[in-house]
Design a protein around this motif. Structure first.
Motif, PDB file in Angstrom:
ATOM      1  N   GLY A   1       0.816  -1.203   0.000  1.00 48.98           N
ATOM      2  CA  GLY A   1       0.000   0.000   0.000  1.00 48.98           C
ATOM      3  C   GLY A   1       0.851   1.254   0.000  1.00 48.98           C
ATOM      4  O   GLY A   1       1.967   1.263   0.541  1.00 48.98           O
ATOM      5  N   LEU A   2       0.333   2.297  -0.647  1.00 49.94           N
ATOM      6  CA  LEU A   2       0.987   3.609  -0.675  1.00 49.94           C
ATOM      7  C   LEU A   2      -0.067   4.641  -0.303  1.00 49.94           C
ATOM      8  O   LEU A   2      -1.114   4.724  -0.953  1.00 49.94           O
ATOM      9  CB  LEU A   2       1.552   3.903  -2.062  1.00 49.94           C
ATOM     10  CG  LEU A   2       2.555   2.884  -2.637  1.00 49.94           C
ATOM     11  CD1 LEU A   2       2.893   3.228  -4.092  1.00 49.94           C
ATOM     12  CD2 LEU A   2       3.824   2.826  -1.786  1.00 49.94           C
ATOM     13  N   VAL A   3       0.223   5.436   0.731  1.00 48.31           N
ATOM     14  CA  VAL A   3      -0.719   6.434   1.230  1.00 48.31           C
ATOM     15  C   VAL A   3       0.024   7.751   1.336  1.00 48.31           C
ATOM     16  O   VAL A   3       1.129   7.800   1.869  1.00 48.31           O
ATOM     17  CB  VAL A   3      -1.257   6.019   2.621  1.00 48.31           C
ATOM     18  CG1 VAL A   3      -2.090   7.128   3.238  1.00 48.31           C
ATOM     19  CG2 VAL A   3      -2.054   4.730   2.523  1.00 48.31           C
TER      20      VAL A   3
ATOM     21  N   LEU B   1      -3.799   5.598  -1.840  1.00 48.17           N
ATOM     22  CA  LEU B   1      -4.659   6.668  -1.321  1.00 48.17           C
ATOM     23  C   LEU B   1      -3.892   7.976  -1.278  1.00 48.17           C
ATOM     24  O   LEU B   1      -2.759   8.020  -0.803  1.00 48.17           O
ATOM     25  CB  LEU B   1      -5.142   6.324   0.098  1.00 48.17           C
ATOM     26  CG  LEU B   1      -5.988   5.065   0.258  1.00 48.17           C
ATOM     27  CD1 LEU B   1      -6.251   4.792   1.744  1.00 48.17           C
ATOM     28  CD2 LEU B   1      -7.311   5.190  -0.503  1.00 48.17           C
ATOM     29  N   GLY B   2      -4.525   9.047  -1.763  1.00 45.36           N
ATOM     30  CA  GLY B   2      -3.890  10.358  -1.737  1.00 45.36           C
ATOM     31  C   GLY B   2      -4.690  11.365  -2.539  1.00 45.36           C
ATOM     32  O   GLY B   2      -5.921  11.320  -2.566  1.00 45.36           O
TER      33      GLY B   2
ATOM     34  N   ASN C   1      -5.555   4.181   8.671  1.00 41.79           N
ATOM     35  CA  ASN C   1      -6.385   3.153   9.307  1.00 41.79           C
ATOM     36  C   ASN C   1      -7.025   2.232   8.271  1.00 41.79           C
ATOM     37  O   ASN C   1      -7.057   1.007   8.440  1.00 41.79           O
ATOM     38  CB  ASN C   1      -7.474   3.808  10.162  1.00 41.79           C
ATOM     39  CG  ASN C   1      -6.898   4.495  11.398  1.00 41.79           C
ATOM     40  OD1 ASN C   1      -5.762   4.217  11.791  1.00 41.79           O
ATOM     41  ND2 ASN C   1      -7.662   5.402  11.975  1.00 41.79           N
ATOM     42  N   ILE C   2      -7.536   2.829   7.201  1.00 43.54           N
ATOM     43  CA  ILE C   2      -8.151   2.023   6.128  1.00 43.54           C
ATOM     44  C   ILE C   2      -7.101   1.112   5.495  1.00 43.54           C
ATOM     45  O   ILE C   2      -7.334  -0.083   5.264  1.00 43.54           O
ATOM     46  CB  ILE C   2      -8.787   2.949   5.071  1.00 43.54           C
ATOM     47  CG1 ILE C   2      -9.976   3.703   5.669  1.00 43.54           C
ATOM     48  CG2 ILE C   2      -9.183   2.170   3.822  1.00 43.54           C
ATOM     49  CD1 ILE C   2     -11.170   2.842   6.038  1.00 43.54           C
ATOM     50  N   ALA C   3      -5.943   1.675   5.226  1.00 39.89           N
ATOM     51  CA  ALA C   3      -4.883   0.880   4.588  1.00 39.89           C
ATOM     52  C   ALA C   3      -4.459  -0.270   5.487  1.00 39.89           C
ATOM     53  O   ALA C   3      -4.317  -1.416   5.024  1.00 39.89           O
ATOM     54  CB  ALA C   3      -3.691   1.777   4.258  1.00 39.89           C
TER      55      ALA C   3
END
Lengths: 452, 452
Positions: free
Chosen positions: B120-122, B189-190, B298-300
């Motif tokens: 994952g990347l946030v 996410l971003g 938190n979602i990630a």
């Protein structure tokens, strides 16, 4: 572990002497360390201090000069050394006295002496300068360094402060130099001879003679370091003021202002700008007759440890990382980081044979210098981009250009900055120091280690 | 240890999944941390990251854009993220491609995917921005973020770069957005919606539709975060470009230039200077509809860990510490350090229940902002002393003034700086990371921990 440990030495040999070597790089923040590392060891190299097994960050704390004052976010070397020497947050300019009340605060050196330990202060500044002074003297203003600078301290007529209250006649300890001459410290090495030549208050002799009367051998030349009597305490002052630094810019150059063309004066997006020409660092000829910080450290370690079963406290300061940064002289700062790293080498060698030695390496506060891009991040834009301050473009031994920016003030001196500073330790620090420390905690860490 | 260990659980439960959470504060150097600490927690307070049990310093390495090039001492976010993602030193502007040769370099995310781990990347930047992009995409120039910005990339006619070689037609992976849409990453996410609306190369559909065709659910609103399907991979883009930041200066103010009087223009030791009025920080109304970095984290964490016995790699970036510093907006940077610290809180809570979780907190490079004295160290001199750049004087919650200086460039954007940056870790980092690290070592540390 086996149950039968009769033949195994106890882990703790309680009669071994303990010592603390506190190495302070004045103004030695992450910018200064990176600049020095790149120059001295290459961008992929390491300083000796980079090999230390413990690292923390240390928050600097300062207050207004009144009781229960509000926080001040940028410190000077007087209040920061006071934090480390006493555990108490005070105001800028103060030497181990409380903000607002002038109360004196007991220092780690005084506690060490009371505990029977030997003590030493070694610096490349005047031995009367704020950092060493805060470890043993007490006064309300750092510039009261000698008996002639106690009342109406001024610079070319500009009033800077007053220490009348600390005159011996008023029940004080006198100037910083007199307090040092009256102190029980075993080894005092640095610069500042000029502060020991005035006549001591209420005496007919100089502060130097006062020190001699109190049991110091006073030396002023490097070649006297090794031959000084072991039977006397040692006060060495090797220059009139701050010791000359090891490195300087090519032909004495320092950071310079970019020179905009006429069109660029009219509008910054017009015309062009001439940046200062790149330069190398070179040996400073004035350094030739100076003892290195490592040489002074070696003498101090020998004198403090010889026939000593009680341990010692030694503070070693590389002072001109800061002083040269104030004056926009990056080569000077680089050479003084090198001096600190060499002193650390001696401390580490000492700890090899004296295992109960806690070595701390830290800074007192951050400084103005910044490593900035030599080619701007915005170089693709067809306009001139350059610092509004001063810049030095140093040719490093690995052949690249390193640009150092000084832009905190239009004054002839740059300001300090407020960032937390590095705190490193040898293996004795592991488990004894948290990874985030407030500067006054240094006092407690040293005190606890020494058991005083 | 007793010989009879039959009833003692083995120290290592080899089937437990391992995960690494790499938290990057873009531009989060010691100045930024101290500024944020003073504002958010008070000068005697602590950020959450200050409680982490391991701390190191990390040297940043950059090279000229040619093979075997000389060192460059100040980096950008593209080459620094490439260092961490691949272990390879490259040149500014490059996204996981080699300096000079354009060769692609395998990233830690690609290795994690090959090893069966989730990824994952946030970020608070565009998900196509240099830091997140370097963990999974490969291109020669960071601004080639979408299919319309691949050839002759320019800003108002100023040529900035060209990525023609990476067009799919030329055997490349296409723009960064297309490479993300084609990627195997589980959670992205971003910001950066605008980079997903152009038509994908050689397609009749948008990059967003390409992502959906490849198995992503694409969301654009905060309230969709929790309700998104667990059966699809997730791409969330919550703003057209960088996410709005949490804090801003009073009425949108930023750092300003001191205003010299006419006499002071004539000579800096004459006349006087009006400093910018002090200001408070306030909530940025544009942030209202944004997910916080903690909410995205938190979602990630939930999506990456749910029913997963193989572990994961998650990169979380607080991007605008840097972006707001470029724009001389200290309140913005402060709010983004707060966002990072909250994301760390979630990571630490996750590690409480998932003990084989290595959390790393670091920065990619240093930035321009400096905490300078609000009252000059030289205030006793009867002349005006002030920064040649821009300054913001922030009123902190503890009632003092904190002056933030920006003075690396006359351009509309400040430069990066070159100082080594902090690297912190939770207890899983102890014994695995030296106290001084070169940035490319991060890749090896993560790879070894994950066993990939």
């Amino acid at each position: 572990m086996t149950q039968n440990s009769a033949n195994i030495a106890p882990i703790e040999v309680t009669h071994q002497p303990r010592q603390v070597i506190l190495i302070i790089g004045d103004g030695m923040d992450e910018q200064q360390l990176t600049i020095a590392r790149n120059y001295l060891k290459g961008s992929q190299g390491k300083l000796r201090l980079d090999h230390l097994p413990f690292r923390a960050s240390m928050q600097i704390l300062t207050t207004e000069d009144r009781q229960n004052g509000k926080p001040v976010y940028v410190a000077d070397s007087a209040n920061t050394a006071t934090s480390m020497a006493t555990g108490v947050i005070t105001s800028r300019g103060r030497i181990s006295t409380r903000a607002g009340s002038d109360t004196t605060i007991a220092t780690i050196v005084e506690l060490a002496v009371a505990g029977g330990l030997r003590t030493g202060l070694v610096t490349t500044s005047s031995i009367t300068d704020a950092t060493p002074a805060s470890f043993i003297t007490h006064i309300n203003f750092r510039l009261c360094e000698n008996p002639d600078a106690m009342v109406d301290v001024n610079y070319k007529g500009i009033a800077l402060g007053d220490c009348s209250e600390y005159l011996k006649a008023n029940g004080g300890g006198g100037s910083i130099a007199e307090q040092l001459a009256d102190s029980p410290v075993d080894v005092l090495l640095g610069g500042g001879e000029k502060h020991f030549t005035p006549i001591a208050e209420a005496e007919t002799i100089s502060v130097k003679a006062l020190a001699e009367r109190n049991g110091f051998e006073v030396i002023t030349r490097k070649d006297e370091l090794a031959s000084a009597s072991q039977d006397k305490r040692l006060l060495g002052v090797f220059a009139q003021s701050t010791l000359p630094v090891r490195l300087r810019g090519e032909d004495g150059r320092e950071a310079e202002e970019p020179e905009p063309s006429l069109l660029n004066y009219i509008h910054p997006y017009l015309g062009d700008v001439t940046l200062p020409a790149p330069m190398v660092c070179e040996a400073n000829p004035d350094f030739a007759n100076m003892p290195s910080l490592q040489q002074m450290t070696n003498i101090a370690l020998d004198r403090l440890s010889r026939n000593n079963n009680k341990g010692f406290f030694l503070m070693i300061e590389s002072a001109s990382i800061d002083k040269q940064s104030h004056e926009r002289k990056p080569c000077g700062s680089i050479g003084e980081v090198e001096q600190l790293d060499e002193a650390l080498q001696s401390a580490l060698a000492f700890a090899e044979t004296h295992p109960r030695t806690l070595i701390l390496v830290t800074a007192d506060h951050s400084q103005a210098a910044q490593l900035i891009p030599d080619e701007s991040l915005f170089a693709a834009y067809p306009i001139s981009t350059y610092t509004p301050g001063y810049v030095a473009r140093i040719v490093t031994p690995e052949g690249s250009h390193m640009a150092i920016n000084y832009a905190t003030s239009n004054f002839m001196m740059e300001e300090h900055t407020g960032a937390a500073v590095p705190l490193l330790a040898n293996s004795e620090g592991i488990g004894r120091i948290p990874t985030f420390v407030q500067q006054p905690q240094i006092f407690g860490i040293i005190r606890e280690y020494l058991g005083i």
